[in-house]
Design a protein around this motif. Sequence first.
Motif, PDB file in Angstrom:
ATOM      1  N   TRP A 100       7.584   4.089   8.445  1.00 49.57           N
ATOM      2  CA  TRP A 100       6.710   4.627   9.483  1.00 49.57           C
ATOM      3  C   TRP A 100       6.117   5.977   9.063  1.00 49.57           C
ATOM      4  CZ3 TRP A 100       3.680   4.999  13.486  1.00 49.57           C
ATOM      5  CH2 TRP A 100       3.669   6.125  14.297  1.00 49.57           C
ATOM      6  N   LYS A 101       6.931   6.837   8.484  1.00 52.54           N
ATOM      7  CA  LYS A 101       6.444   8.153   8.054  1.00 52.54           C
ATOM      8  C   LYS A 101       5.396   8.013   6.957  1.00 52.54           C
ATOM      9  CE  LYS A 101      10.686  10.595   9.341  1.00 52.54           C
ATOM     10  NZ  LYS A 101      11.868  11.338   8.843  1.00 52.54           N
ATOM     11  N   ALA A 102       5.650   7.124   6.004  1.00 49.55           N
ATOM     12  CA  ALA A 102       4.670   6.912   4.927  1.00 49.55           C
ATOM     13  C   ALA A 102       3.417   6.239   5.456  1.00 49.55           C
ATOM     14  CB  ALA A 102       5.315   6.084   3.816  1.00 49.55           C
ATOM     15  N   TRP A 103       3.589   5.283   6.345  1.00 48.76           N
ATOM     16  CA  TRP A 103       2.479   4.538   6.939  1.00 48.76           C
ATOM     17  C   TRP A 103       1.571   5.475   7.723  1.00 48.76           C
ATOM     18  CZ3 TRP A 103       0.818   3.388  11.952  1.00 48.76           C
ATOM     19  CH2 TRP A 103       0.053   2.226  12.143  1.00 48.76           C
ATOM     20  N   PHE A 127       5.263  -3.366   9.062  1.00 47.28           N
ATOM     21  CA  PHE A 127       6.552  -3.288   8.377  1.00 47.28           C
ATOM     22  C   PHE A 127       7.062  -4.683   8.033  1.00 47.28           C
ATOM     23  CE2 PHE A 127      11.231  -3.380   8.813  1.00 47.28           C
ATOM     24  CZ  PHE A 127      11.586  -2.536   7.773  1.00 47.28           C
ATOM     25  N   TYR A 128       7.017  -5.590   9.005  1.00 42.92           N
ATOM     26  CA  TYR A 128       7.545  -6.921   8.745  1.00 42.92           C
ATOM     27  C   TYR A 128       6.651  -7.732   7.822  1.00 42.92           C
ATOM     28  CZ  TYR A 128      11.635  -6.557  11.677  1.00 42.92           C
ATOM     29  OH  TYR A 128      12.862  -6.194  12.189  1.00 42.92           O
ATOM     30  N   TYR A 129       5.386  -7.388   7.736  1.00 46.51           N
ATOM     31  CA  TYR A 129       4.534  -8.050   6.750  1.00 46.51           C
ATOM     32  C   TYR A 129       4.939  -7.647   5.336  1.00 46.51           C
ATOM     33  CZ  TYR A 129       1.328 -10.565   9.775  1.00 46.51           C
ATOM     34  OH  TYR A 129       0.794 -11.481  10.655  1.00 46.51           O
ATOM     35  N   GLN A 130       5.224  -6.364   5.122  1.00 48.72           N
ATOM     36  CA  GLN A 130       5.634  -5.976   3.774  1.00 48.72           C
ATOM     37  C   GLN A 130       7.050  -6.467   3.470  1.00 48.72           C
ATOM     38  OE1 GLN A 130       7.625  -2.689   2.809  1.00 48.72           O
ATOM     39  NE2 GLN A 130       8.603  -3.097   4.794  1.00 48.72           N
ATOM     40  N   VAL A 131       7.900  -6.607   4.483  1.00 47.24           N
ATOM     41  CA  VAL A 131       9.212  -7.225   4.274  1.00 47.24           C
ATOM     42  C   VAL A 131       9.047  -8.680   3.841  1.00 47.24           C
ATOM     43  CG1 VAL A 131      11.287  -8.047   5.467  1.00 47.24           C
ATOM     44  CG2 VAL A 131      10.500  -5.694   5.812  1.00 47.24           C
ATOM     45  N   THR A 132       8.163  -9.416   4.525  1.00 48.35           N
ATOM     46  CA  THR A 132       7.961 -10.827   4.216  1.00 48.35           C
ATOM     47  C   THR A 132       7.326 -11.014   2.846  1.00 48.35           C
ATOM     48  OG1 THR A 132       7.738 -11.300   6.570  1.00 48.35           O
ATOM     49  CG2 THR A 132       6.926 -12.973   5.053  1.00 48.35           C
ATOM     50  N   ALA A 133       6.442 -10.102   2.461  1.00 44.28           N
ATOM     51  CA  ALA A 133       5.854 -10.190   1.124  1.00 44.28           C
ATOM     52  C   ALA A 133       6.931 -10.126   0.046  1.00 44.28           C
ATOM     53  CB  ALA A 133       4.837  -9.072   0.920  1.00 44.28           C
ATOM     54  N   PRO A 182       8.487   2.580  -1.329  1.00 40.82           N
ATOM     55  CA  PRO A 182       9.553   3.577  -1.323  1.00 40.82           C
ATOM     56  C   PRO A 182       9.714   4.225  -2.688  1.00 40.82           C
ATOM     57  CG  PRO A 182      10.470   1.365  -1.404  1.00 40.82           C
ATOM     58  CD  PRO A 182       8.992   1.207  -1.225  1.00 40.82           C
ATOM     59  N   GLY A 183      10.321   5.397  -2.703  1.00 43.63           N
ATOM     60  CA  GLY A 183      10.621   6.038  -3.975  1.00 43.63           C
ATOM     61  C   GLY A 183      11.676   5.253  -4.735  1.00 43.63           C
ATOM     62  N   GLY A 184      11.755   5.496  -6.009  1.00 44.22           N
ATOM     63  CA  GLY A 184      12.745   4.805  -6.818  1.00 44.22           C
ATOM     64  C   GLY A 184      12.305   3.463  -7.350  1.00 44.22           C
ATOM     65  N   GLY A 185      11.034   3.122  -7.141  1.00 43.64           N
ATOM     66  CA  GLY A 185      10.499   1.909  -7.748  1.00 43.64           C
ATOM     67  C   GLY A 185      10.651   0.635  -6.960  1.00 43.64           C
ATOM     68  N   ALA A 212       0.830  -1.215   0.000  1.00 40.96           N
ATOM     69  CA  ALA A 212       0.000   0.000   0.000  1.00 40.96           C
ATOM     70  C   ALA A 212       0.859   1.257   0.000  1.00 40.96           C
ATOM     71  CB  ALA A 212      -0.945  -0.006   1.193  1.00 40.96           C
ATOM     72  N   VAL A 213       2.009   1.185   0.639  1.00 38.54           N
ATOM     73  CA  VAL A 213       2.985   2.274   0.564  1.00 38.54           C
ATOM     74  C   VAL A 213       4.284   1.676   0.056  1.00 38.54           C
ATOM     75  CG1 VAL A 213       1.942   3.721   2.327  1.00 38.54           C
ATOM     76  CG2 VAL A 213       3.571   1.982   3.020  1.00 38.54           C
TER      77      VAL A 213
END
Length: 436
Positions: free
Chosen positions: A142-145, A257-263, A128-131, A125-126
């Motif tokens: 955290w800031k984007a979330w 955060f760790y869910y999107q890392v695991t994805a 990082p920049g740069g693709g 859903a969020v």
Amino acid sequence: MPARIALLTRDLRIHDNPLLSGEGEVVPLFVLDPRLGGLSANRQRFLHQCLADLRATLRERGGDLVIRTGDPVAETVRLAREVGTTTVGVAGDVTDYAQRRERRLRDAGLDLRITPGVTVLPPGAVRPGGGGNSYRVFTPYWKAWERSRWRVPAATPHRIAMPDGIAPGPLPETPAGESPDALPGGETEARRRLRAWSREISRYDEEHDDLAADNTSRLSAYLRFGCLSPLELALMAKADDSPGAQAYLRQLAWRDFYYQVTAAFPKISTQAMRPTADTGWRYDEDALRHWQDGLTGVPIVDAGMRQLRAEGWMHNRARLITAAFLTKHLGIDWRPGLQWFFRWLNDGDVPNNSGNWQWTAGTGNDTRPYRRFNPIRQAQRFDPEGGYVRRYVPELKDIDGGAVHQPWRLPEPVRRGLDYPGPLESHRDEAVWLRD
């Protein structure tokens, strides 16, 4: 409108459950996969308590919980044919197991509809920049979330309409589990604890690291099984401007955060995210067993490991201390430690247990992977009077004050291990373990 099947997995609740809201008939289904039954007696007990509670709640609303045992995909397909539908909803998840289940359901010709609910924000859903697909560092995430737009919680159904003639199936027998003091499962208990916790959350920032006070939510297992909506907790914390609520909100962001890392890295439980740091491990079964049994001779470590066995849970600060001691002081591979936690923890899930173990071992998302933690100093800071140690290590109950934290009777395998990465030196202590 044809009926639809709600394949429940990590969302064992009626509050904010998108699978159960909406118009038309719905068949709530849970499939007990025998392949998962032996992973943790504690989690199996907790799960069965959750299922019994959810069935009672659904029956109060005119519905029921259909329970089947077997391969989840085969049982879902079988029930879909019985109901005469192809529409199946399931909450999106990130593990290898969940992703394979989704692929197989689609390959079976079902109209699979993925709904949110396991996290506050779905992975991706969020970005990082740069693709990039995922954030590797927490602070920018955290800031984007925090500034992102969250979904509106799903309405709680007052009535559940089900087709006639579907055999619900028997509830599984609840096993004894291994931890005698573990919390009971179920949404009813979860919401009772949430109401109590909402009155204490303002103190969280000041007291969450106090081992003896234990002022944490104890809601992590209920989040792991979806007895509580993480979105509901996040909205509650966001509406409270106290420092404690904001600190707790940050911990919910760590969970996401760790869910999107695991994805992005689904092998997180077995493969190092930072392979260059995944070398030089010792393999000492005797030292590992002393750590598992809470018999290292380092009181704060032993207290944490004994709490784990007794309660199926461990204080967040103790998780950091015990994991760091195994990997950074004994020099033992993080994977046996992770698996030991998986055996006992009611809240053990792949993203957060594995992500935090890799962080602590220096193989994951830590930007300074070679940092170390002194367990004696940690104990002096977060259990200054020794109340936590005395609670779980009764052999030391008569030792006064902070003296209780000094190592005692170090067994030879532990002493041998400490000579490998270095002694119990003083280091600057910095820690982030997903807090409860």
